[in-house]
Design a protein around this motif. Structure first.
Motif, short mmCIF file in Angstrom:
data_model
loop_
_atom_site.label_atom_id
_atom_site.label_comp_id
_atom_site.label_asym_id
_atom_site.label_seq_id
_atom_site.Cartn_x
_atom_site.Cartn_y
_atom_site.Cartn_z
N TRP A 17 0.85 -1.55 0.19
CA TRP A 17 0.17 0.08 0.26
C TRP A 17 0.73 1.12 -0.01
CZ3 TRP A 17 1.23 3.88 3.77
CH2 TRP A 17 1.27 3.17 5.04
N HIS A 18 1.89 1.29 0.44
CA HIS A 18 2.64 2.20 0.58
C HIS A 18 3.19 2.81 -0.59
CE1 HIS A 18 6.91 4.21 0.18
NE2 HIS A 18 6.21 5.36 1.18
N GLN A 21 -0.04 3.97 -2.99
CA GLN A 21 -0.78 4.91 -2.52
C GLN A 21 0.33 5.86 -3.13
OE1 GLN A 21 -2.32 6.66 1.22
NE2 GLN A 21 -0.69 5.96 1.75
N THR A 22 1.71 5.26 -3.43
CA THR A 22 2.71 6.63 -4.01
C THR A 22 2.84 6.39 -5.85
OG1 THR A 22 4.07 5.51 -2.42
CG2 THR A 22 5.41 7.25 -3.85
N TRP A 58 -8.09 5.09 -4.93
CA TRP A 58 -7.23 5.60 -3.83
C TRP A 58 -7.89 5.77 -2.74
CZ3 TRP A 58 -5.38 11.42 -1.99
CH2 TRP A 58 -4.55 11.11 -1.24
N LEU A 61 -7.95 1.74 -1.61
CA LEU A 61 -7.32 1.24 -0.66
C LEU A 61 -7.66 2.22 0.69
CD1 LEU A 61 -4.05 0.47 -0.81
CD2 LEU A 61 -3.53 2.32 -2.02
N TYR A 62 -7.58 3.80 0.47
CA TYR A 62 -7.26 4.03 1.90
C TYR A 62 -8.09 3.21 2.48
CZ TYR A 62 -7.57 7.37 5.47
OH TYR A 62 -8.37 8.42 6.44
N VAL A 128 -6.11 13.75 4.44
CA VAL A 128 -6.73 12.53 2.82
C VAL A 128 -7.47 13.02 2.83
CG1 VAL A 128 -7.22 10.32 2.66
CG2 VAL A 128 -4.72 11.02 3.26
#
Length: 218
Positions: A17-18, A21-22, A58, A61-62, A128
Motif C-alpha cells: 500500500w505504501h 499510494q505513492t 485511492w 485502497l484507503y 486525505v
C-alpha cells in the motif's frame, strides 16, 4: 560506525500500500495540475479520466489500509506522543548534520518517531479525507442541487480548497523523499520499503514484536 541490528519492520501489505499510494498520489498530482491548466501532457479529457480512476482507486485502497491497521494493531505505531518530540526536531535541524545518533531509534514496537507519528496522523485523519471530500464535491458539481449543496458552496471555493490540498501533498512528497535519504545510507530507508527489513542502531533493548504481528503478516 554504530553497531546495527536487522529488524523486520514492514509487512508485505504495508509495502504494497505504501508504493501503490505513492503511485496514485503522483499520478493524481500530475493529472490534477494538468486539469488545472498548468501544463499539457495527456490532454484534458484523458487527464480527467485518469484522475478520476486514480481517485476512486485511492478511496478503495484507503479503506483497506484503515481496516488493516485496525485488525492488525498497526494503529499503535501512529498514536501521537510528545515524548522526545523536541529532541527529534533538534536532531533533524542540527544533530543529523553533526553525525549524532537518532534520539528515537526504530524498533519493532515503535517504527515511527514522535514527529513522524504526528505528521502521518495528521495526513491520514485530516489531509486525505479533506482532499477526497473536496474532490468528490468538485466531481459532483452538476448534482449539487439534488445533494442539497446548491447555494451553500461555490465551485471556485471548492476548486481552491482542492488545489491547496494538492500543494500540501506535493510539499509532503518533497519532504518525505528528502527524509528517505537520512538513514545510515542514502538508500537504506527506501530499500526497507522493498524488503521489509531495516538496519537500526543497537540500543540494548531486545527486539520485541508488535502485538498481533505473526508470520502470516509478513
Amino acid at each position: 560506525m554504530h553497531a546495527t541490528e536487522r529488524l523486520y519492520l514492514y509487512s508485505r501489505f504495508e509495502r504494497f500500500w505504501h508504493w501503490a499510494q505513492t503511485v496514485l498520489i503522483l499520478v493524481l498530482l500530475v493529472t490534477g495540475f494538468e486539469i488545472h491548466g498548468t501544463f499539457t501532457l495527456l490532454g484534458f479529457a484523458r487527464a480527467f479520466a485518469v484522475h478520476n480512476f486514480c481517485a476512486w482507486s485511492w478511496l478503495v485502497l484507503y479503506a483497506f489500509i484503515v481496516f488493516w491497521m485496525a485488525v492488525t494493531d498497526e494503529w499503535k505505531h501512529y498514536v501521537p506522543t510528545f515524548l522526545k518530540l523536541m529532541d527529534v526536531v533538534r536532531y533533524y535541524l542540527s544533530g543529523i548534520f553533526k553525525g549524532e545518533p537518532h534520539p528515537v531509534p526504530k524498533s519493532e514496537r515503535a517504527k515511527h518517531n514522535p514527529l513522524q507519528r504526528l505528521t502521518y496522523l495528521g495526513i491520514v485523519s485530516f489531509l486525505v479525507p479533506f482532499q477526497m471530500i473536496t474532490g468528490f464535491l468538485y466531481y459532483t458539481y452538476n448534482q449539487w442541487p439534488q445533494l442539497g449543496f446548491a447555494g451553500s458552496l461555490t465551485l471556485k471555493a471548492v476548486a481552491v480548497l482542492h488545489t491547496l490540498g494538492a500543494f500540501a501533498f506535493l510539499a509532503f512528497v518533497i519532504v518525505h523523499v528528502y527524509m528517505t535519504t537520512t538513514g545510515h545510507t542514502l538508500t537504506a530507508h527506501i530499500a526497507a520499503m522493498f524488503t521489509g527489513y531495516e538496519d537500526v542502531p543497537r540500543n540494548g533493548v531486545k527486539p520485541g514484536g508488535v502485538e498481533g504481528r505473526t508470520e502470516e503478516n509478513r
